[in-house]
Design an enzyme around this catalytic site. Structure first.
Site, PDB file in Angstrom:
ATOM      1  N   LYS A  13      24.363 -29.401   3.276  1.00  0.00           N
ATOM      2  CA  LYS A  13      23.865 -30.583   4.000  1.00  0.00           C
ATOM      3  C   LYS A  13      22.359 -30.443   4.114  1.00  0.00           C
ATOM      4  O   LYS A  13      21.868 -29.335   4.349  1.00  0.00           O
ATOM      5  CB  LYS A  13      24.478 -30.591   5.411  1.00  0.00           C
ATOM      6  CG  LYS A  13      24.513 -31.930   6.074  1.00  0.00           C
ATOM      7  CD  LYS A  13      25.695 -32.731   5.592  1.00  0.00           C
ATOM      8  CE  LYS A  13      25.954 -33.972   6.397  1.00  0.00           C
ATOM      9  NZ  LYS A  13      27.033 -34.775   5.740  1.00  0.00           N
ATOM     10  N   THR A  73      30.781 -30.901   4.404  1.00  0.00           N
ATOM     11  CA  THR A  73      29.383 -30.858   4.844  1.00  0.00           C
ATOM     12  C   THR A  73      29.231 -31.566   6.192  1.00  0.00           C
ATOM     13  O   THR A  73      28.338 -31.258   6.968  1.00  0.00           O
ATOM     14  CB  THR A  73      28.427 -31.456   3.788  1.00  0.00           C
ATOM     15  OG1 THR A  73      28.693 -32.845   3.660  1.00  0.00           O
ATOM     16  CG2 THR A  73      28.571 -30.747   2.456  1.00  0.00           C
TER      17      THR A  73
END
Ligand SMILES: O=c1[nH]c(=O)c2[nH]c(=O)[nH]c2[nH]1
Length: 313
Positions: A13, A73
């Site tokens: 991320k 994520t």
């Protein structure tokens, strides 16, 4: 069809914004002559965090659509935000260490992890003191600053049951420094491609990123902050060198900055620079005072000068 390729894979991320208020103040910093910086209140500790997972065990998510070893994520983002509340440190590096170790303890499926943090800079506004005397800093109102910022990157892996940090790099990025006089660039190779004039005194405008590593990561993470090198002090040393030093080139300048940083901070192992040349073009010089000049933006391509200095082992 033969599909036996080599793979380079990672996922994660980027730019998870984290605004933690009333974090632990940063204190115990050693003062240096080039800087007034000795700590910060951390009333507003704001940063953007990137997380990147590497390894092989999630390759099936690419090749077979098998996500059994994949941490979503979105969960990574939630994990970072949740840990923001538990964070008891006062620096970006302590935050990354906190996050890295807990990520690996929480998700044994993650083989290797790289975390980066980039300061979201907010400065306390200045205001008259409550007693009506002098100017003081607000304890509640902060102004977003788009100036240079601190960054840090750390990598982690497992050592048996234990998460360990494998590499680190700290930095100050997006410095933009314009020195109006006291920089030269002369005696470079001249041939049929050379149009640049020799400049014994040029207005030197650079965009500069500085990075450093410690010889011993313990001095970076110790709760006793006496060995910690704040990015603000690095910025201030770099600025003072630029102010003082009459350079023959950006190469010459970043070398001087690097030597001064390694002298000032014996706990550092390496310092690196990425400097871009934004020197402006001269348009006109005043006829009555040749110190007074007008410059404008140059051709849009810019030179890029890099240096890493490492202490000899
Ligand atoms: O400091 C400089 N270094 C260079 O290598 C270079 N090249 C150039 O055109 N201008 C500059 N300035």
């Amino acid at each position: 069809m033969d599909r036996s390729y080599d793979f380079a894979i990672s996922y994660g991320k980027i730019r998870v914004p984290l605004y933690r208020v009333y974090a632990q103040p940063l204190s115990g910093i050693q003062a240096i002559p080039e800087s007034t910086y000795t700590g910060r209140s951390n009333i507003l500790f704001a940063t953007e965090v990137d997380v990147e997972v590497t390894g092989r065990n999630f390759l099936p998510s690419y090749t077979e659509g098998d996500n059994r070893n994949v941490v979503a994520t979105d969960s990574m983002k939630n994990f970072i935000l949740h840990q923001g509340l538990h964070f008891e440190g006062s620096t970006l590096e302590q935050l990354l260490d906190h996050l890295g170790r807990r990520f690996l303890l929480t998700y044994p499926q993650i083989e290797n992890l790289s975390l980066s943090a980039r300061e979201l800079s907010f400065l306390p506004i200045q205001r008259p003191g409550q007693d009506g005397k002098g100017i003081t800093e607000s304890a509640v109102l902060f102004s977003r600053s788009h100036n240079d910022v601190a960054v840090a990157t750390m990598a982690f892996t497992h050592d048996g049951e234990q998460p360990v940090m494998t590499t680190h790099r700290c930095g100050r990025i997006n410095m933009e420094l314009f020195k109006v006089t006291g920089s030269a660039f002369t005696s470079f190779i001249r041939d049929e491609y050379t149009t640049l004039a020799e400049r014994v005194d040029r207005p030197l405008f650079i965009h500069l990123n500085v990075y450093w590593t410690y010889t011993n990561a313990a001095s970076l993470l110790n709760a006793d902050m006496s060995g910690y090198v704040p990015a603000e002090q690095v910025r201030d040393v770099v600025q003072v060198v630029f102010d003082d030093f009459v350079s023959e080139s950006i190469q010459h300048l970043v070398h001087e900055m690097g030597c001064r940083l390694l002298e000032r901070f014996p706990q550092l192992a390496t310092v690196s620079f990425d400097a871009q040349n934004y020197t402006r073009d001269l348009v006109m010089t005043s006829e009555s005072d040749d110190k007074v000049k007008v410059y404008t933006d140059p051709f849009t391509a810019y030179g890029d000068i890099k240096l890493t200095l490492s202490r000899k082992v």
